[in-house]
Design a protein around this motif. Sequence first.
Motif, short mmCIF file in Angstrom:
data_model
loop_
_atom_site.label_atom_id
_atom_site.label_comp_id
_atom_site.label_asym_id
_atom_site.label_seq_id
_atom_site.Cartn_x
_atom_site.Cartn_y
_atom_site.Cartn_z
N ARG A 54 0.83 -1.20 0.00
CA ARG A 54 0.00 0.00 0.00
C ARG A 54 0.87 1.24 0.00
O ARG A 54 1.99 1.24 0.49
CB ARG A 54 -0.93 0.06 1.23
N PRO A 83 -2.46 -2.17 4.61
CA PRO A 83 -2.17 -3.38 3.84
C PRO A 83 -2.88 -4.61 4.35
O PRO A 83 -3.14 -5.55 3.61
CB PRO A 83 -0.65 -3.52 3.99
N GLY A 111 2.02 -7.25 5.25
CA GLY A 111 1.90 -6.23 4.22
C GLY A 111 3.00 -5.19 4.33
O GLY A 111 3.70 -5.08 5.34
N SER A 115 -5.59 -5.89 -0.98
CA SER A 115 -5.67 -6.33 0.41
C SER A 115 -7.00 -7.07 0.59
O SER A 115 -7.85 -7.08 -0.31
CB SER A 115 -5.62 -5.13 1.36
#
Length: 562
Positions: free
Chosen positions: A55, A78, A83, A504
């Motif tokens: 992200r 994320p 993430g 996500s």
Amino acid sequence: MASDRASAMQLWHVPQLYGQQRARHLQLQRPQAVPRRGSSVPTHGSRAGGCRGLRCAGEAQGEGKHRVLPQFPKLACPGGDTGTVISTARLNHVVSVDTDRNQITVESGMILKDLFDAAAAAGMALPNSPYFYGLTIGGLLATGAHGTSLIRKGGAVHEHVIKVRIVTPAPPSERIGGRFAVVREIGADDPDLNAAKVSLGVLGVISQVTLQLDPLFKRSLTIIRKDSDADLVELVSTWGHKHEFGDMYWLPGQRKVLLGQIDRVDVSTPGDGLNQAFFQPRPISDVVRERSQEDQLQELGSDDASCQASSKVPSALQEGGFGFLNDGKNFTGYPVVGYNHKMQASGSCIFSPEDGPEVCVWNPRINGTFVHDSAVSVTLADVPAFVSDLMRLRDRNPKAFCTLDLHLGILFRYIKGSTAYLGKTHDSVEFDLIYYRSREPGRPIMHADLIDEIEQIALYKYAGLPHWGKNRNYVFNDTAGRFPRLHDFLDVKARFDPDGVFSSQWSDQILGINGSPVISAPGCAVEGLCTCTQDSDCAPGYVCSQGKVYPDARVCTVPLPR
């Protein structure tokens, strides 16, 4: 609460803060040389096919200062524990300016205020924008953030985008020699721009944006207070056609309307006005005290007390011109005239020192403002019937709406239909609701059933469209059925990021790819995680009931005594 002008101003449009996700924080460096369209660039770290939940987030720091931004969209997270968040803090420069064509190219981490200033210095203006200038260009394009207008290109920033540069994962056939990313340039003649203009951040990293601007101009603003809302249906239906940047606040509990009569005027018109309406730095002690006062109002549960507190808000704001200053320092009367870039947005609290005595009211380091922010748009054709339904709901118990009036009621903004695949499908009116949120999970708030019914009237009866950067979980249910060109967007996503590196769990849910944003669990309707279907979805002691004016709505209410 909020008896003084400054505190009253800060009540409106304060973003909701979501819980932070654990993520590895990387810096996306400003490139020394930018590869041409379609070329491959090396990446460092995990292979593109081996990670998910990448992200982008804007963050900017200066000497002794930290910009505390309202990072409330779940799209910025994320998700999970693996993430990665990419910072675009260093992608904050002007790339080029073309005054002959009134165009500017900037990097995606630049905040709106810096864009405004750079454009104005070159004799140009971005006509419209969100009301908060602390948003990054990449971030506002990800969520379709907008201001208000039905005239010219309308109120959305993405309607001024004519080219973007975006970094996406390389196709598997090109992943050789340690190169796993591709730089793409998407111009105005490329239909993929309709996907990139409102991208939700799932296509890749937007690194540069080119905008078509207007020659520099000024705005003239007059705020008209109406002490009767009897003609509200006609006002909402027609105001956006009469005034280029017109908006309005409806305070349903007080039956008042605040009309923003805002228009474009020639740059030679006298005036050096400044927008200091909202998002100004506030003393920490004031912010904490005002939140405590609203906590007490909720604990007391008295409509009379809420109405008494909310009745002070319009007068306090009106006294100081609602924060608009004629000469940049004082309000002396209407109209307030000033350069567009000084009048269209505000947000100076983001420049407050990190450990200073004044903050943005949503600063998570203090026990300050904590609210829900809901926004759903209804087509202009449906607005008269929609507003009539809201007024019928209000007329059943006007005092119940005073909790909304504490936050300046309901804001109506105008948006033109867009070519963006995830933009507004028709000319519409978007209504924004800001309302109290408890910090105690599962604790119901006063008259939550009315707020839920308003949302459901818009969503289900009038096929409303949710704002991508706001709202609670259940509002995003059945997104696929609301956006007729979603399949075109997903086709672009499949080409740009077939492995879902920039996706996500949340983005998959709201796009209808996998799973549902609705969470069914005891008490799920209290926080908007679901629409209640049974009493256990509500808080203990509440029952799931049909709406008061919209029988198909399902809301949690206190059972009536027998």
